[in-house]
Design a protein around this motif. Structure first.
Motif, PDB file in Angstrom:
ATOM      1  N   GLU A 299       0.848  -1.181   0.000  1.00  0.00           N
ATOM      2  CA  GLU A 299       0.000   0.000   0.000  1.00  0.00           C
ATOM      3  C   GLU A 299       0.887   1.235   0.000  1.00  0.00           C
ATOM      4  O   GLU A 299       1.705   1.429   0.887  1.00  0.00           O
ATOM      5  N   LEU A 300       0.729   2.046  -1.021  1.00  0.00           N
ATOM      6  CA  LEU A 300       1.514   3.266  -1.168  1.00  0.00           C
ATOM      7  C   LEU A 300       0.632   4.449  -0.801  1.00  0.00           C
ATOM      8  O   LEU A 300      -0.381   4.698  -1.457  1.00  0.00           O
ATOM      9  N   GLU A 301       1.006   5.175   0.254  1.00  0.00           N
ATOM     10  CA  GLU A 301       0.172   6.254   0.769  1.00  0.00           C
ATOM     11  C   GLU A 301       0.899   7.591   0.680  1.00  0.00           C
ATOM     12  O   GLU A 301       2.113   7.650   0.488  1.00  0.00           O
ATOM     13  N   GLY A 302       0.113   8.647   0.842  1.00  0.00           N
ATOM     14  CA  GLY A 302       0.693   9.977   0.954  1.00  0.00           C
ATOM     15  C   GLY A 302       1.102  10.610  -0.355  1.00  0.00           C
ATOM     16  O   GLY A 302       1.848  11.594  -0.366  1.00  0.00           O
ATOM     17  N   PHE A 303       0.625  10.077  -1.470  1.00  0.00           N
ATOM     18  CA  PHE A 303       0.941  10.681  -2.762  1.00  0.00           C
ATOM     19  C   PHE A 303      -0.155  11.679  -3.095  1.00  0.00           C
ATOM     20  O   PHE A 303      -1.298  11.312  -3.319  1.00  0.00           O
ATOM     21  N   GLY A 304       0.194  12.940  -3.113  1.00  0.00           N
ATOM     22  CA  GLY A 304      -0.803  13.951  -3.408  1.00  0.00           C
ATOM     23  C   GLY A 304      -0.169  15.197  -3.989  1.00  0.00           C
ATOM     24  O   GLY A 304       0.368  16.017  -3.255  1.00  0.00           O
ATOM     25  N   SER A 305      -0.171  15.322  -5.291  1.00  0.00           N
ATOM     26  CA  SER A 305       0.286  16.537  -5.949  1.00  0.00           C
ATOM     27  C   SER A 305      -0.938  17.342  -6.362  1.00  0.00           C
ATOM     28  O   SER A 305      -2.030  16.797  -6.499  1.00  0.00           O
ATOM     29  N   ASP A 306      -0.759  18.644  -6.545  1.00  0.00           N
ATOM     30  CA  ASP A 306      -1.835  19.442  -7.095  1.00  0.00           C
ATOM     31  C   ASP A 306      -1.831  19.215  -8.600  1.00  0.00           C
ATOM     32  O   ASP A 306      -1.108  19.863  -9.351  1.00  0.00           O
ATOM     33  N   GLU A 307      -2.629  18.252  -9.027  1.00  0.00           N
ATOM     34  CA  GLU A 307      -2.599  17.856 -10.432  1.00  0.00           C
ATOM     35  C   GLU A 307      -3.128  18.948 -11.349  1.00  0.00           C
ATOM     36  O   GLU A 307      -2.894  18.900 -12.564  1.00  0.00           O
ATOM     37  N   THR A 308      -3.825  19.945 -10.800  1.00  0.00           N
ATOM     38  CA  THR A 308      -4.269  21.050 -11.644  1.00  0.00           C
ATOM     39  C   THR A 308      -3.088  21.951 -12.000  1.00  0.00           C
ATOM     40  O   THR A 308      -2.976  22.431 -13.136  1.00  0.00           O
ATOM     41  N   VAL A 309      -2.195  22.170 -11.050  1.00  0.00           N
ATOM     42  CA  VAL A 309      -0.939  22.872 -11.363  1.00  0.00           C
ATOM     43  C   VAL A 309      -0.168  22.076 -12.405  1.00  0.00           C
ATOM     44  O   VAL A 309       0.365  22.633 -13.376  1.00  0.00           O
ATOM     45  N   GLU A 310      -0.094  20.751 -12.205  1.00  0.00           N
ATOM     46  CA  GLU A 310       0.596  19.895 -13.166  1.00  0.00           C
ATOM     47  C   GLU A 310      -0.018  20.027 -14.556  1.00  0.00           C
ATOM     48  O   GLU A 310       0.693  20.077 -15.568  1.00  0.00           O
ATOM     49  N   GLU A 311      -1.340  20.073 -14.610  1.00  0.00           N
ATOM     50  CA  GLU A 311      -2.048  20.164 -15.885  1.00  0.00           C
ATOM     51  C   GLU A 311      -1.650  21.422 -16.666  1.00  0.00           C
ATOM     52  O   GLU A 311      -1.318  21.352 -17.858  1.00  0.00           O
ATOM     53  N   PHE A 312      -1.674  22.559 -15.998  1.00  0.00           N
ATOM     54  CA  PHE A 312      -1.361  23.801 -16.707  1.00  0.00           C
ATOM     55  C   PHE A 312       0.128  23.910 -17.029  1.00  0.00           C
ATOM     56  O   PHE A 312       0.492  24.410 -18.104  1.00  0.00           O
ATOM     57  N   ASP A 313       0.983  23.422 -16.136  1.00  0.00           N
ATOM     58  CA  ASP A 313       2.405  23.429 -16.453  1.00  0.00           C
ATOM     59  C   ASP A 313       2.711  22.476 -17.609  1.00  0.00           C
ATOM     60  O   ASP A 313       3.558  22.762 -18.458  1.00  0.00           O
ATOM     61  N   TYR A 314       2.039  21.337 -17.636  1.00  0.00           N
ATOM     62  CA  TYR A 314       2.220  20.388 -18.739  1.00  0.00           C
ATOM     63  C   TYR A 314       1.798  21.020 -20.066  1.00  0.00           C
ATOM     64  O   TYR A 314       2.513  20.908 -21.078  1.00  0.00           O
ATOM     65  N   PHE A 315       0.646  21.699 -20.075  1.00  0.00           N
ATOM     66  CA  PHE A 315       0.165  22.371 -21.278  1.00  0.00           C
ATOM     67  C   PHE A 315       1.170  23.426 -21.732  1.00  0.00           C
ATOM     68  O   PHE A 315       1.550  23.475 -22.915  1.00  0.00           O
ATOM     69  N   ALA A 316       1.611  24.264 -20.799  1.00  0.00           N
ATOM     70  CA  ALA A 316       2.572  25.310 -21.151  1.00  0.00           C
ATOM     71  C   ALA A 316       3.890  24.704 -21.621  1.00  0.00           C
ATOM     72  O   ALA A 316       4.516  25.206 -22.569  1.00  0.00           O
ATOM     73  N   HIS A 317       4.321  23.618 -20.991  1.00  0.00           N
ATOM     74  CA  HIS A 317       5.552  22.927 -21.388  1.00  0.00           C
ATOM     75  C   HIS A 317       5.446  22.443 -22.837  1.00  0.00           C
ATOM     76  O   HIS A 317       6.403  22.552 -23.612  1.00  0.00           O
ATOM     77  N   CYS A 318       4.280  21.904 -23.194  1.00  0.00           N
ATOM     78  CA  CYS A 318       4.074  21.452 -24.575  1.00  0.00           C
ATOM     79  C   CYS A 318       4.237  22.615 -25.547  1.00  0.00           C
ATOM     80  O   CYS A 318       4.857  22.467 -26.617  1.00  0.00           O
ATOM     81  N   LEU A 319       3.691  23.775 -25.202  1.00  0.00           N
ATOM     82  CA  LEU A 319       3.805  24.933 -26.088  1.00  0.00           C
ATOM     83  C   LEU A 319       5.240  25.431 -26.162  1.00  0.00           C
ATOM     84  O   LEU A 319       5.732  25.769 -27.248  1.00  0.00           O
ATOM     85  N   LEU A 320       5.925  25.466 -25.028  1.00  0.00           N
ATOM     86  CA  LEU A 320       7.293  25.985 -24.991  1.00  0.00           C
ATOM     87  C   LEU A 320       8.287  25.060 -25.689  1.00  0.00           C
ATOM     88  O   LEU A 320       9.337  25.500 -26.150  1.00  0.00           O
ATOM     89  N   THR A 321       7.947  23.773 -25.764  1.00  0.00           N
ATOM     90  CA  THR A 321       8.853  22.802 -26.389  1.00  0.00           C
ATOM     91  C   THR A 321       8.336  22.332 -27.748  1.00  0.00           C
ATOM     92  O   THR A 321       8.910  21.420 -28.349  1.00  0.00           O
ATOM     93  N   ASP A 322       7.231  22.943 -28.195  1.00  0.00           N
ATOM     94  CA  ASP A 322       6.638  22.595 -29.486  1.00  0.00           C
ATOM     95  C   ASP A 322       6.377  21.092 -29.589  1.00  0.00           C
ATOM     96  O   ASP A 322       6.726  20.437 -30.573  1.00  0.00           O
ATOM     97  N   SER A 323       5.735  20.558 -28.550  1.00  0.00           N
ATOM     98  CA  SER A 323       5.403  19.133 -28.526  1.00  0.00           C
ATOM     99  C   SER A 323       3.903  18.962 -28.300  1.00  0.00           C
ATOM    100  O   SER A 323       3.282  19.758 -27.590  1.00  0.00           O
ATOM    101  N   PRO A 324       3.302  17.940 -28.898  1.00  0.00           N
ATOM    102  CA  PRO A 324       1.848  17.764 -28.775  1.00  0.00           C
ATOM    103  C   PRO A 324       1.473  17.191 -27.411  1.00  0.00           C
ATOM    104  O   PRO A 324       2.178  16.320 -26.880  1.00  0.00           O
ATOM    105  N   PRO A 325       0.360  17.640 -26.821  1.00  0.00           N
ATOM    106  CA  PRO A 325      -0.096  17.058 -25.555  1.00  0.00           C
ATOM    107  C   PRO A 325      -0.730  15.696 -25.786  1.00  0.00           C
ATOM    108  O   PRO A 325      -1.321  15.449 -26.846  1.00  0.00           O
ATOM    109  N   GLU A 326      -0.595  14.809 -24.815  1.00  0.00           N
ATOM    110  CA  GLU A 326      -1.267  13.509 -24.925  1.00  0.00           C
ATOM    111  C   GLU A 326      -2.787  13.656 -24.891  1.00  0.00           C
ATOM    112  O   GLU A 326      -3.482  13.110 -25.752  1.00  0.00           O
TER     113      GLU A 326
END
Length: 355
Positions: A299-326
């Protein structure tokens, strides 16, 4: 269970996609409803690669107050459509009711701006397809806002499954339920308007287990079946939905509800084990992952990132690196097409194939 099989979860709060690009993406936030103001805008402001620079709303006081809070430019929907302040933003986040996504996505495409659009992509499959084609024809990026695809633990789980951690996946089970009437809005909200929402529990929260299952399997549905139920306060939209999804090599059974005890879970059974993700879809939830094989249970516990921050950073990262989002526009379109097929199956009382 060998330690090697769980190595993929080491540092499960980290980013497996971040290459540290230079630059900041300025975001225009179109629609200032509760979710945009309380979840998305704080996440954009907290992110590494994007910043809110324009806010769009038809409510004057909300527009002025939000613009002041984020030191952004506030414009009306008409001004956004006319191209006001296009020099002030690089990309657009659409967070309006479902049926209003299309015109705002089309506006962004006309102005040459990349778009991240809330799920579901639109209220109907035809309108979702139009949104996808508008961006493809304009040559701009369209990402569907599936935050679970950027959650670090979910991404590690996909890698674990792909590496054969539970053998070959056979069955999936998932549920997402919450009391939609429990907040301050009561029955007077767009989620209970069939025209604006396109449906009820399935469109709003049922897409979470559906899309996350597709993400983990890297597979699309080939057929569906389902049933819906509703009661007085929910009008014509589904209060409860139970639906099955046949994938090429696995079967999923999912449910979603607008009433009852809140719950969010996803599990997968394989030929050599099973995994269960608890608190699977809640915003910023501390998730627990249970992995069971013949070697034992972990049992792996205590994993909790703000995935909404991850979502927007991932989107911006795709634009900054000219890569398509999954989770691109086509990904979002598949889910709307699948949801429409579930509604047809529920109405017909039979299995419906998906081309």
């Amino acid at each position: 269970m060998s330690d090697t099989s769980l190595d993929v979860f080491t540092g499960a709060d980290g980013r497996d996609w971040d290459t540290g690009p230079d630059g900041i993406v300025r975001m225009a936030v179109v629609g200032l409803g509760n979710y945009a103001r309380k979840v998305s805008l704080p996440a954009i402001a907290e992110s590494d690669y994007c910043v809110p620079s324009v806010v769009v709303s038809g409510t004057e006081q909300r527009r002025i107050e939000t613009a002041r809070e984020y030191d952004a430019v506030g414009v009306t929907y008409a001004e956004y459509a006319d191209g006001t302040a296009t020099d002030e933003y690089d990309a657009v986040y659409v967070a309006t009711p479902n049926r209003e996504h299309l015109p705002h996505v089309e506006t962004a495409a006309e102005h040459g701006k990349a778009v991240v659009c809330e799920k579901p992509l639109e209220a109907t499959a035809d309108r979702a397809r139009q949104a996808v084609e508008a961006c493809e024809n304009a040559g701009v990026t369209l990402m569907t806002a599936y935050r679970m695809q950027t959650d670090p633990l979910v991404r590690r789980l996909r890698e674990f499954v792909r590496e054969g951690g539970i053998g070959e996946p056979i069955r999936l089970f998932g549920n997402f339920s919450f009391d939609v009437l429990g907040g301050s809005k009561g029955p007077d909200q767009w989620r209970l308007d069939e025209h604006l929402a396109g449906g009820g529990a399935l469109m709003d929260v049922g897409v979470y287990p559906l899309n996350t299952a597709r993400f983990l399997l890297d597979a699309d549905p080939v057929s569906v079946w389902g049933t819906t139920r509703t009661s007085g306060p929910f009008g014509d939209v589904d209060e409860h939905v139970d639906f099955g999804v046949e994938f090429p090599d696995a079967v999923g059974n999912f449910s979603a509800s607008f009433s009852g005890h809140s719950n969010a879970e996803l599990s997968m059974l394989g030929t050599d084990g099973q995994v269960a993700l608890r608190d699977a879809f809640g915003v910023g939830a501390d998730r627990t992952l249970v992995v069971e094989t013949d070697d034992g249970t972990v049992e792996l516990e205590g994993f909790g990132s703000d995935e909404t921050v991850e979502e927007f950073d991932y989107f911006a990262h795709c634009l900054l690196t000219d890569s398509p989002p999954e989770p691109d526009g086509r990904d979002g379109l598949v889910d709307v097409e699948t949801a429409m097929a579930v509604y047809r199956a529920a109405e017909q009382g039979s299995r419906v194939g998906i081309d």
